[in-house]
Design a protein around this motif. Sequence first.
Motif, mmCIF file in Angstrom:
data_model
loop_
_atom_site.group_PDB
_atom_site.id
_atom_site.type_symbol
_atom_site.label_atom_id
_atom_site.label_comp_id
_atom_site.label_asym_id
_atom_site.label_seq_id
_atom_site.Cartn_x
_atom_site.Cartn_y
_atom_site.Cartn_z
ATOM 1 N N LYS A 106 -17.083 -7.774 2.734
ATOM 2 C CA LYS A 106 -16.890 -6.704 1.745
ATOM 3 C C LYS A 106 -18.140 -5.828 1.660
ATOM 4 N N GLU A 107 -19.319 -6.449 1.623
ATOM 5 C CA GLU A 107 -20.564 -5.690 1.559
ATOM 6 C C GLU A 107 -20.800 -4.920 2.856
ATOM 7 N N PHE A 108 -20.412 -5.482 3.993
ATOM 8 C CA PHE A 108 -20.573 -4.797 5.266
ATOM 9 C C PHE A 108 -19.766 -3.501 5.270
ATOM 10 N N TYR A 109 -18.521 -3.558 4.793
ATOM 11 C CA TYR A 109 -17.700 -2.343 4.706
ATOM 12 C C TYR A 109 -18.274 -1.358 3.689
ATOM 13 N N ALA A 110 -18.788 -1.868 2.571
ATOM 14 C CA ALA A 110 -19.388 -0.989 1.559
ATOM 15 C C ALA A 110 -20.638 -0.311 2.109
ATOM 16 N N MET A 111 -21.429 -1.057 2.864
ATOM 17 C CA MET A 111 -22.645 -0.508 3.471
ATOM 18 C C MET A 111 -22.272 0.615 4.436
ATOM 19 N N ALA A 112 -21.263 0.377 5.274
ATOM 20 C CA ALA A 112 -20.815 1.408 6.219
ATOM 21 C C ALA A 112 -20.310 2.642 5.475
ATOM 22 N N ALA A 113 -19.573 2.433 4.399
ATOM 23 C CA ALA A 113 -19.053 3.562 3.616
ATOM 24 C C ALA A 113 -20.197 4.378 3.026
ATOM 25 N N ARG A 114 -21.238 3.702 2.526
ATOM 26 C CA ARG A 114 -22.401 4.414 1.982
ATOM 27 C C ARG A 114 -23.087 5.242 3.063
ATOM 28 N N GLU A 115 -23.044 4.749 4.310
ATOM 29 C CA GLU A 115 -23.671 5.462 5.426
ATOM 30 C C GLU A 115 -22.734 6.487 6.053
ATOM 31 N N GLY A 116 -21.476 6.496 5.622
ATOM 32 C CA GLY A 116 -20.514 7.462 6.143
ATOM 33 C C GLY A 116 -20.047 7.173 7.556
ATOM 34 N N VAL A 117 -20.044 5.886 7.943
ATOM 35 C CA VAL A 117 -19.591 5.504 9.279
ATOM 36 C C VAL A 117 -18.496 4.440 9.163
ATOM 37 N N PRO A 118 -17.621 4.353 10.172
ATOM 38 C CA PRO A 118 -16.600 3.318 10.153
ATOM 39 C C PRO A 118 -17.162 1.966 10.596
ATOM 40 N N VAL A 119 -16.380 0.924 10.339
ATOM 41 C CA VAL A 119 -16.682 -0.424 10.808
ATOM 42 C C VAL A 119 -15.721 -0.745 11.941
ATOM 43 N N VAL A 120 -16.269 -1.365 12.991
ATOM 44 C CA VAL A 120 -15.442 -1.921 14.060
ATOM 45 C C VAL A 120 -15.572 -3.440 13.937
ATOM 46 N N PRO A 121 -14.529 -4.113 13.448
ATOM 47 C CA PRO A 121 -14.611 -5.561 13.237
ATOM 48 C C PRO A 121 -14.224 -6.347 14.489
ATOM 49 N N LEU A 122 -15.168 -6.519 15.423
ATOM 50 C CA LEU A 122 -14.899 -7.329 16.606
ATOM 51 C C LEU A 122 -14.909 -8.821 16.269
ATOM 52 N N CYS A 123 -15.513 -9.171 15.167
ATOM 53 C CA CYS A 123 -15.506 -10.541 14.668
ATOM 54 C C CYS A 123 -14.107 -10.868 14.142
ATOM 55 N N VAL A 174 -13.105 1.502 18.900
ATOM 56 C CA VAL A 174 -13.059 0.058 19.128
ATOM 57 C C VAL A 174 -13.358 -0.230 20.603
ATOM 58 N N GLU A 175 -12.758 0.518 21.500
ATOM 59 C CA GLU A 175 -12.993 0.325 22.939
ATOM 60 C C GLU A 175 -14.453 0.595 23.299
ATOM 61 N N ARG A 176 -15.039 1.633 22.725
ATOM 62 C CA ARG A 176 -16.446 1.948 22.982
ATOM 63 C C ARG A 176 -17.352 0.829 22.476
ATOM 64 N N ALA A 177 -17.010 0.264 21.307
ATOM 65 C CA ALA A 177 -17.794 -0.837 20.740
ATOM 66 C C ALA A 177 -17.690 -2.078 21.624
ATOM 67 N N LYS A 178 -16.502 -2.369 22.160
ATOM 68 C CA LYS A 178 -16.335 -3.526 23.045
ATOM 69 C C LYS A 178 -17.170 -3.365 24.305
ATOM 70 N N LYS A 179 -17.201 -2.169 24.861
ATOM 71 C CA LYS A 179 -18.014 -1.917 26.063
ATOM 72 C C LYS A 179 -19.498 -2.088 25.754
ATOM 73 N N GLU A 180 -19.934 -1.597 24.603
ATOM 74 C CA GLU A 180 -21.339 -1.726 24.211
ATOM 75 C C GLU A 180 -21.694 -3.192 23.984
ATOM 76 N N LEU A 181 -20.804 -3.952 23.356
ATOM 77 C CA LEU A 181 -21.055 -5.381 23.112
ATOM 78 C C LEU A 181 -21.223 -6.114 24.441
ATOM 79 N N ALA A 182 -20.435 -5.760 25.446
ATOM 80 C CA ALA A 182 -20.533 -6.410 26.760
ATOM 81 C C ALA A 182 -21.930 -6.252 27.364
ATOM 82 N N LEU A 183 -22.643 -5.195 26.978
ATOM 83 C CA LEU A 183 -23.996 -4.953 27.489
ATOM 84 C C LEU A 183 -25.058 -5.752 26.750
#
Length: 120
Positions: free
Chosen positions: A67-84, A106-115
Motif C-alpha cells: 500500500k505504501e509502495f503504491y502511495a509513494m509512486a502516486a506522490r511521485e506521479g509514476v505508475p507501479v509495475v508489480p512484478l512481485c 510492464v514489458e519494459r520493466a521485465k526486460k530491465e529486470l532481466a539485466l
Amino acid sequence: MTEQAGQTVPDIRDDRAAGKLLAYVDGEAAGVIVYFALEGTPAALVAVHTVVEQGHEGKGIGGSLVKEFYAMAAREGVPVVPLCPYAAKWASRHPDEAPEAPAELVERAKKELALHSELH
C-alpha cells in the motif's frame, strides 16, 4: 508501531539508494519490498520481491508495504509495475489504490529486470 483492526501498522522507510522499502516493528526489521526505479518515459517504480520476516507473518506487514509502495509512486506521479507476485495479487484486490500499469511498461520493466541479476 501501532495496532489497527488486529493488524500491525509498521514504521515504513524508503531506502531508494538500496532499492528497498523497509518495514520495522518495534525497531526490528519486519519486511521489505525490493524494487527499482525504471527510468525513461514513462518512468515507473517496479516491485520485484516482497518479503515478510519470520515471526511477522499474518500481521498485515506485506499489505502495508505494498500500500505504501503504491502511495509513494502516486506522490511521485509514476505508475507501479508489480512484478512481485504478492504485490500483483494485492493490486488486483485494491484496484482503487493500485492502478494497472500499461502493458508496454510492464514489458519494459521485465526486460530491465532481466539485466539486473542481483535483484532475482
